[in-house]
Design a protein around this motif. Sequence first.
Motif, short mmCIF file in Angstrom:
data_model
loop_
_atom_site.label_atom_id
_atom_site.label_comp_id
_atom_site.label_asym_id
_atom_site.label_seq_id
_atom_site.Cartn_x
_atom_site.Cartn_y
_atom_site.Cartn_z
N LEU A 24 86.62 38.49 -17.06
CA LEU A 24 86.42 39.93 -16.87
C LEU A 24 87.40 40.74 -17.72
O LEU A 24 87.05 41.79 -18.24
CB LEU A 24 86.57 40.29 -15.40
CG LEU A 24 85.47 39.78 -14.47
CD1 LEU A 24 85.84 40.05 -13.01
CD2 LEU A 24 84.13 40.39 -14.81
N ASN A 25 88.62 40.23 -17.86
CA ASN A 25 89.63 40.91 -18.64
C ASN A 25 89.22 41.03 -20.11
O ASN A 25 89.40 42.07 -20.74
CB ASN A 25 90.97 40.18 -18.52
CG ASN A 25 92.16 41.04 -18.86
OD1 ASN A 25 92.05 42.24 -19.05
ND2 ASN A 25 93.32 40.42 -18.93
N VAL A 26 88.65 39.97 -20.63
CA VAL A 26 88.20 39.99 -22.03
C VAL A 26 87.10 41.04 -22.21
O VAL A 26 87.15 41.86 -23.12
CB VAL A 26 87.72 38.60 -22.48
CG1 VAL A 26 87.00 38.65 -23.81
CG2 VAL A 26 88.90 37.63 -22.55
N GLY A 27 86.12 41.04 -21.32
CA GLY A 27 85.00 41.97 -21.45
C GLY A 27 85.33 43.40 -21.11
O GLY A 27 84.86 44.33 -21.76
N LEU A 52 94.37 45.68 -18.77
CA LEU A 52 94.48 44.32 -19.31
C LEU A 52 95.71 43.62 -18.73
O LEU A 52 95.63 42.46 -18.31
CB LEU A 52 94.57 44.35 -20.83
CG LEU A 52 94.71 42.98 -21.49
CD1 LEU A 52 93.59 42.78 -22.51
CD2 LEU A 52 96.03 42.83 -22.20
N LEU A 53 96.82 44.33 -18.67
CA LEU A 53 98.04 43.74 -18.11
C LEU A 53 97.85 43.40 -16.64
O LEU A 53 98.24 42.31 -16.20
CB LEU A 53 99.23 44.69 -18.30
CG LEU A 53 99.71 44.86 -19.72
CD1 LEU A 53 100.76 45.97 -19.80
CD2 LEU A 53 100.26 43.54 -20.27
N PHE A 54 97.24 44.30 -15.87
CA PHE A 54 97.06 44.02 -14.45
C PHE A 54 96.11 42.84 -14.24
O PHE A 54 96.36 41.97 -13.40
CB PHE A 54 96.59 45.24 -13.67
CG PHE A 54 96.60 44.99 -12.20
CD1 PHE A 54 97.80 44.88 -11.52
CD2 PHE A 54 95.42 44.82 -11.50
CE1 PHE A 54 97.82 44.61 -10.15
CE2 PHE A 54 95.43 44.55 -10.14
CZ PHE A 54 96.64 44.45 -9.46
N PHE A 55 95.00 42.81 -14.98
CA PHE A 55 94.09 41.67 -14.89
C PHE A 55 94.83 40.38 -15.26
O PHE A 55 94.64 39.34 -14.62
CB PHE A 55 92.89 41.86 -15.81
CG PHE A 55 91.72 42.58 -15.22
CD1 PHE A 55 90.60 41.89 -14.80
CD2 PHE A 55 91.72 43.96 -15.11
CE1 PHE A 55 89.50 42.55 -14.27
CE2 PHE A 55 90.64 44.64 -14.58
CZ PHE A 55 89.52 43.94 -14.16
#
Length: 188
Positions: free
Chosen positions: A159-162, A134-137
């Motif tokens: 994409l990060n949310v999913g 999540l942090l990298f996204f």
Amino acid sequence: MASSETTATPSAARLAFYNAVPSVLWSGLALGPLAVFCYLHMARPWLWGLLALSLLAYAVPRAWFRRWQLSRKPATYRHLGVPLINRVTQHGSLVNGLVRRHYPNYRHVRSGRRAVAALIGHSYHMEQFHVAALLFFLFAGGYAAAQGRWGWAALLTLLNVGYNLYPIWLQQYLRLRLNPSKNDASTG
């Protein structure tokens, strides 16, 4: 021979295969675009620096994960649709249903304190992975926005949310279901 198969338990290799399919599918759908963006648009020093910064999530103590849990009530997660995500993940209801077609007695969640403790421990490991991702996204999406690549920023955020936020919530929800007495206690 079919009757002996239905009473036996599945091999570790068969379980690994069934559970690898959704994992590889979702990882490919999310990490593919991220990799393309990083390869085409991110300066390598930024890439390595942001990746290293994201991996610091593995240094976060487990107790902190309990503190930033979204809710202590399963209803909150149900309202957000988190159980729906569990249908299409590894060890989710779709995979378990496919395994049970051939092995009706199979249960991923076994009874007993040791088995539940192992699953809870695994859930923290999975949450750490998704927090790091999540942090990298998030950093990659911020980098894209700073470069004026708004389409990439929006795609990486979606994409990060999913791929990360909902799986983080799923791990929290599963822990509530595995050990409701501990999680319903006071926030201390």
